[in-house]
Scaffold this active site. Structure first.
Site: not given
Ligand code: TYM
Length: 334
Positions: A200, A115, A197
């Site tokens: 978004k 990032k 991956k």
């Molecule tokens: P975020 O918002 O980027 O993504 C949300 C969830 O989607 C999963 N994910 C994927 N899984 C499979 N293939 C992909 N291409 C893919 N892209 C995203 C992510 O692994 C995630 O489970 N930091 C975290 C949010 C967060 C969080 C937490 C998660 C904040 N606090 C506490 C768990 C526990 C994030 O940015 O996820």
């Protein structure tokens, strides 16, 4: 434990449009977990501002994400669905945990490296301490399990390290959480560059399928998806594009990769890509319809948001007060 159930926590950022990766890697797998676990799912808006956001847009996206949680099948009576910013304990615990986290540990985080390369003009301290806030999210609810996609495993590892360090000093304050990876879809890759991956924030619109894409757009993206040169539908290292499509098809239909290989024996990539596209359209359609209905029901959503934030706050405060006492903050007058 809450009652006789183990606790589960997870969250998603309301940044950008959710992708099929978010759905197959996370949201879809969450729906069946509430019978076994006491579930908390947050819309993590505090995390979102580590990257510059338009305020009105962020507010709107956060609400859409919470609506999407429900549209995907999370029953708000059985799952606590709330905005992270509505429970101040997240930020308070994060501060305390910051004081138990080392710069060197945070420096190793690959998401920070990615990032900060992407947002070179805004490498703020929040971006650096992002994993500490994530640790606070999880530890605040004494979560036993955290369902995530593979990209978040490193953050979960640091959460465990922070919790163990804290517990070693103050006794058993935090439950040590375990990651929970779904059987399918844990890493959905870009349709254009299958070694990356699905994300978004990809600038190539054809690389990601968004949950709100209409059927024509979905089909077009799958038609254009990058494939390989072997010419057959086989799940293997040498065919990352096809492997990703098999993963998607498997996650949408429940079929195993062996079943899929058999189904497409003797058929070309074209037929297969059409089938994958159709399987995605079939799961997105009901989701989109339910979302459109829910969005109209403002009063219902407002009620859910208020009730669930109160529930989250109750459990968050329990942990926070315990931690504040442990580290030596003065007790509050009652
Ligand atoms: P975020 O918002 O980027 O993504 C949300 C969830 O989607 C999963 N994910 C994927 N899984 C499979 N293939 C992909 N291409 C893919 N892209 C995203 C992510 O692994 C995630 O489970 N930091 C975290 C949010 C967060 C969080 C937490 C998660 C904040 N606090 C506490 C768990 C526990 C994030 O940015 O996820």
């Amino acid at each position: 434990m809450i009652g006789d159930k183990k606790v589960l926590f997870s969250g998603m950022q309301a940044t950008g449009n959710l992708t099929l990766g978010n759905y197959l890697g996370a949201l879809k797998n969450w729906v069946s977990l509430c019978d076994e676990y006491e579930c908390f799912y947050s819309v993590v808006d505090l995390h979102s501002i580590t990257v510059r956001q338009d305020p009105a847009e962020l507010r709107q996206r956060a609400r859409k994400l919470l609506t999407l949680y429900i549209a995907a099948g999370l029953d708000p009576k059985k799952n606590c669905l709330y905005y992270q910013s509505h429970v101040s304990g997240h930020a308070e615990l994060a501060w305390i945990l910051n004081c138990f986290t080392y710069m060197g540990e945070l420096n190793r985080m690959t998401q920070f490296k990615d990032k900060s390369a992407k947002h070179a003009d805004n490498i703020n301290a929040g971006l650096f301490t992002y994993p500490v806030l994530m640790a606070a999210d999880i530890l605040l609810y004494q979560a036993d399990v955290v369902p995530v996609g593979k990209d978040q495993l490193q953050h979960l590892e640091i959460t465990r390290d922070i919790a163990q360090r804290f517990n070693a000093i103050y006794g058993d304050v935090f439950t040590i959480p375990e990651p929970y990876l779904g059987k399918t879809g844990a890493k959905i890759m870009s349709l254009q560059e299958p070694d990356k991956k699905m994300s978004k924030s990809d600038e190539n619109a054809n690389a990601s399928v968004y949950l709100m894409d209409d059927p024509d757009t979905v089909m077009r993206k799958f038609k254009r998806a990058v494939t390989d040169s072997e010419g057959c539908v086989r799940y293997c290292e040498e065919q990352p594009g096809i492997r990703n499509l098999i993963d998607i098809y498997g996650a949408c239909t429940g079929k195993t990769s062996a079943e899929i290989e058999k189904e497409f024996e003797g058929k070309g990539y074209g037929d297969f890509k059409m089938a994958v596209g159709e399987s995605v359209v079939a799961i997105l359609k009901p989701l989109q319809e339910r979302f459109a209905e829910l969005e109209k029901d403002k009063g219902y959503l407002d009620g859910i948001i208020k009730e669930n934030a109160e529930k989250a706050e109750y459990y968050a405060l329990k942990t926070l007060r315990k931690v504040q006492k442990k580290v030596g903050f003065p007790e509050r007058a009652r």
